[in-house]
Design an enzyme around this catalytic site. Structure first.
Site, PDB file in Angstrom:
ATOM      1  N   ASP A   1       0.792  -1.230   0.000  1.00 42.45           N
ATOM      2  CA  ASP A   1       0.000   0.000   0.000  1.00 42.45           C
ATOM      3  C   ASP A   1       0.822   1.276   0.000  1.00 42.45           C
ATOM      4  O   ASP A   1       0.303   2.345   0.311  1.00 42.45           O
ATOM      5  CB  ASP A   1      -0.914   0.007   1.231  1.00 42.45           C
ATOM      6  CG  ASP A   1      -0.142  -0.114   2.547  1.00 42.45           C
ATOM      7  OD1 ASP A   1       1.105   0.028   2.531  1.00 42.45           O
ATOM      8  OD2 ASP A   1      -0.782  -0.363   3.581  1.00 42.45           O
TER       9      ASP A   1
ATOM     10  N   GLU B   1       0.225  -9.069  -1.460  1.00 44.20           N
ATOM     11  CA  GLU B   1      -0.491  -8.601  -0.280  1.00 44.20           C
ATOM     12  C   GLU B   1      -1.705  -7.768  -0.700  1.00 44.20           C
ATOM     13  O   GLU B   1      -1.915  -6.635  -0.269  1.00 44.20           O
ATOM     14  CB  GLU B   1       0.427  -7.806   0.662  1.00 44.20           C
ATOM     15  CG  GLU B   1      -0.137  -7.660   2.071  1.00 44.20           C
ATOM     16  CD  GLU B   1       0.714  -6.805   2.978  1.00 44.20           C
ATOM     17  OE1 GLU B   1       1.442  -7.367   3.810  1.00 44.20           O
ATOM     18  OE2 GLU B   1       0.637  -5.559   2.853  1.00 44.20           O
TER      19      GLU B   1
ATOM     20  N   GLU C   1      -2.397   5.051   2.716  1.00 40.05           N
ATOM     21  CA  GLU C   1      -2.246   3.648   2.322  1.00 40.05           C
ATOM     22  C   GLU C   1      -3.549   2.983   1.869  1.00 40.05           C
ATOM     23  O   GLU C   1      -3.544   2.157   0.955  1.00 40.05           O
ATOM     24  CB  GLU C   1      -1.617   2.855   3.469  1.00 40.05           C
ATOM     25  CG  GLU C   1      -0.145   3.151   3.699  1.00 40.05           C
ATOM     26  CD  GLU C   1       0.117   4.365   4.552  1.00 40.05           C
ATOM     27  OE1 GLU C   1       1.297   4.672   4.799  1.00 40.05           O
ATOM     28  OE2 GLU C   1      -0.870   5.016   4.980  1.00 40.05           O
TER      29      GLU C   1
ATOM     30  N   HIS D   1       5.128   5.181  14.071  1.00 39.62           N
ATOM     31  CA  HIS D   1       5.605   6.204  13.140  1.00 39.62           C
ATOM     32  C   HIS D   1       4.576   6.600  12.083  1.00 39.62           C
ATOM     33  O   HIS D   1       4.857   7.427  11.231  1.00 39.62           O
ATOM     34  CB  HIS D   1       6.854   5.702  12.403  1.00 39.62           C
ATOM     35  CG  HIS D   1       6.583   4.552  11.486  1.00 39.62           C
ATOM     36  ND1 HIS D   1       6.621   3.253  11.915  1.00 39.62           N
ATOM     37  CD2 HIS D   1       6.253   4.521  10.175  1.00 39.62           C
ATOM     38  CE1 HIS D   1       6.325   2.450  10.904  1.00 39.62           C
ATOM     39  NE2 HIS D   1       6.084   3.197   9.848  1.00 39.62           N
TER      40      HIS D   1
ATOM     41  N   ARG E   1       1.875   8.064   9.583  1.00 39.86           N
ATOM     42  CA  ARG E   1       1.577   9.452   9.240  1.00 39.86           C
ATOM     43  C   ARG E   1       0.358   9.980   9.983  1.00 39.86           C
ATOM     44  O   ARG E   1       0.347  11.110  10.483  1.00 39.86           O
ATOM     45  CB  ARG E   1       1.356   9.556   7.717  1.00 39.86           C
ATOM     46  CG  ARG E   1       1.265  10.969   7.189  1.00 39.86           C
ATOM     47  CD  ARG E   1       0.999  10.944   5.683  1.00 39.86           C
ATOM     48  NE  ARG E   1       2.067  10.263   4.970  1.00 39.86           N
ATOM     49  CZ  ARG E   1       3.148  10.855   4.449  1.00 39.86           C
ATOM     50  NH1 ARG E   1       3.288  12.160   4.597  1.00 39.86           N
ATOM     51  NH2 ARG E   1       4.055  10.167   3.810  1.00 39.86           N
TER      52      ARG E   1
ATOM     53  N   HIS F   1      11.827   5.760  14.506  1.00 41.17           N
ATOM     54  CA  HIS F   1      11.852   6.121  13.089  1.00 41.17           C
ATOM     55  C   HIS F   1      12.635   7.413  12.891  1.00 41.17           C
ATOM     56  O   HIS F   1      12.687   8.265  13.781  1.00 41.17           O
ATOM     57  CB  HIS F   1      10.412   6.281  12.599  1.00 41.17           C
ATOM     58  CG  HIS F   1      10.250   6.294  11.117  1.00 41.17           C
ATOM     59  ND1 HIS F   1      10.447   7.423  10.363  1.00 41.17           N
ATOM     60  CD2 HIS F   1       9.909   5.314  10.244  1.00 41.17           C
ATOM     61  CE1 HIS F   1      10.212   7.139   9.084  1.00 41.17           C
ATOM     62  NE2 HIS F   1       9.898   5.868   8.991  1.00 41.17           N
TER      63      HIS F   1
END
Length: 374
Positions: free
Chosen positions: A99, A121, A135, A212, A214, A245
């Site tokens: 994604d 996936e 995503e 981490h 977004r 991250h």
């Protein structure tokens, strides 16, 4: 002699690389294929670590990463960069994973050039276009483009069928993340970083944190860390390791909330083999990552998902995952429950992993050998 089918595999982030490298190695062992590996460099240092761990050398590297890059930058650079590579290589198929913006833009470029796309996936859904962001959109868009869909679970395949995808082009393979674990995790694994963590943990319980995403940046991340901090203060046997991250917003929040806590270790991201073995040594994993939701159950590790939704509901249904959300009070409650309630913890650790048996790469290669690409 039968002409070899040329397949371009494209990935750009650390999670993609972990899941695609086992497939790269499997396909390269097949006589019917000529394999071209292209990385975009959407992640840089973390991507290089994975490539090195799996001994995969890219044929192309777009090197797109730059300080402060936006979704506009990533999409534009990948779209134009892959156009040039596809024009030069003229592949029979392009394989993308999951994604990411790399996967979306690479699939879109292939679509514009009438090159069939295989989606590894495929079929994961929340049906909330803003969670995870971007995503969920990326994954649905790739699904609209793909000629072949490699779904990790029956539920993912059912999503695709309900959306009107051709049943004959949907294949349930399990997840290649489990393939990767079979090659990286060992009881005999030794590493200076892990050895030091073992000494530091002592008789305590090791908690592994990754966060981490977004959509969690800003206040949600502070709330997540705040809930975790509260439980750590109440249970002095807990030791938390957080590979942080490189995103400066993530690092700032972690530094502020966990400042002065000697039972918290904030460390740089690990190379994949070390990280997988750290997972295996952990008592419990807290994460907003997608891939870890699949990997940890294969190791018998309960997972608290630091998100309000997950595109991996099979893990929740199977009992390997619990959705903790992003509110401080909910994080505190769910984390505290698993630390204190041994019965619930044991049920989660024994639950069957719904994401496959570690043969996904072999199954995908078998399918690509026999299927027509259209």
């Amino acid at each position: 002699m039968e002409k070899k089918r040329k397949i371009v595999l494209v990935f750009g982030t650390r999670p993609e690389a972990i899941k695609m490298c086992p497939l790269v190695k499997e396909l390269k062992n097949r006589e019917k294929f000529r394999i071209i590996v292209c990385v975009t460099g959407q992640h840089r240092e973390m991507l290089e670590q994975v490539l090195c761990s799996f001994c995969v050398k890219p044929d192309y590297d777009l090197k797109i990463m730059e300080q402060g890059q936006t979704l506009f930058d990533i999409t534009e650079k990948v779209l134009k960069g892959m156009k040039e590579i596809y024009a030069r290589e003229k592949p029979d198929m392009v394989l993308v994973h999951g994604d990411t913006s790399t996967a979306f833009a690479s699939a879109l470029a292939a679509f514009y050039m009438n090159i069939p796309v295989g989606h590894v996936e495929a079929g994961l859904r929340t049906y909330d276009i803003h969670a995870p962001y971007p995503e969920e959109f990326n994954r649905q868009a790739i699904g609209s483009i793909a000629a072949l869909h490699f779904a990790p679970t029956e539920a993912a395949a059912e999503h695709l069928i309900q959306e009107g995808k051709n049943k004959e082009h949907i294949f349930i393979t399990g997840n290649t993340a489990i393939d990767a674990l079979h090659t990286t995790v060992s009881k005999d694994f030794s590493d200076p970083v892990l050895d030091e963590i073992d000494r530091w943990t002592g008789d305590g319980r090791l908690i592994l944190l990754t966060a981490h995403r977004r959509e969690n940046l800003g206040q949600p991340l502070y709330d997540i860390f705040g809930g975790i901090r509260q439980v750590l203060l109440e249970h002095t046997d807990l030791r938390l390791v957080y590979p942080v991250h490189y995103n400066p917003q993530v690092r700032k929040a972690a530094d502020e909330v966990f400042a002065g806590m000697d039972r918290v270790r904030l460390i740089d991201p690990m190379e994949v083999v070390t990280f997988h073995n750290l997972m295996e040594r952990s008592f419990l994993i807290l994460t907003d990552s997608g891939g870890i939701q699949e990997e940890a159950p294969a190791l018998g590790k309960p997972v608290l998902v630091l998100r309000d939704t997950t595109e991996r509901p099979e893990g929740v249904a199977a009992g390997t995952l619990r959705l903790a959300g992003t509110k401080k009070e909910n994080i505190y409650k769910e984390f505290k429950l698993l630390v204190e309630n041994h019965e619930i913890y044991d049920m989660m650790s024994r639950a069957a992993n719904p994401y496959g048996d570690g043969t996904a790469s072999r199954q995908i290669a078998d399918i690509l050998e026999r299927e027509a690409y259209e």
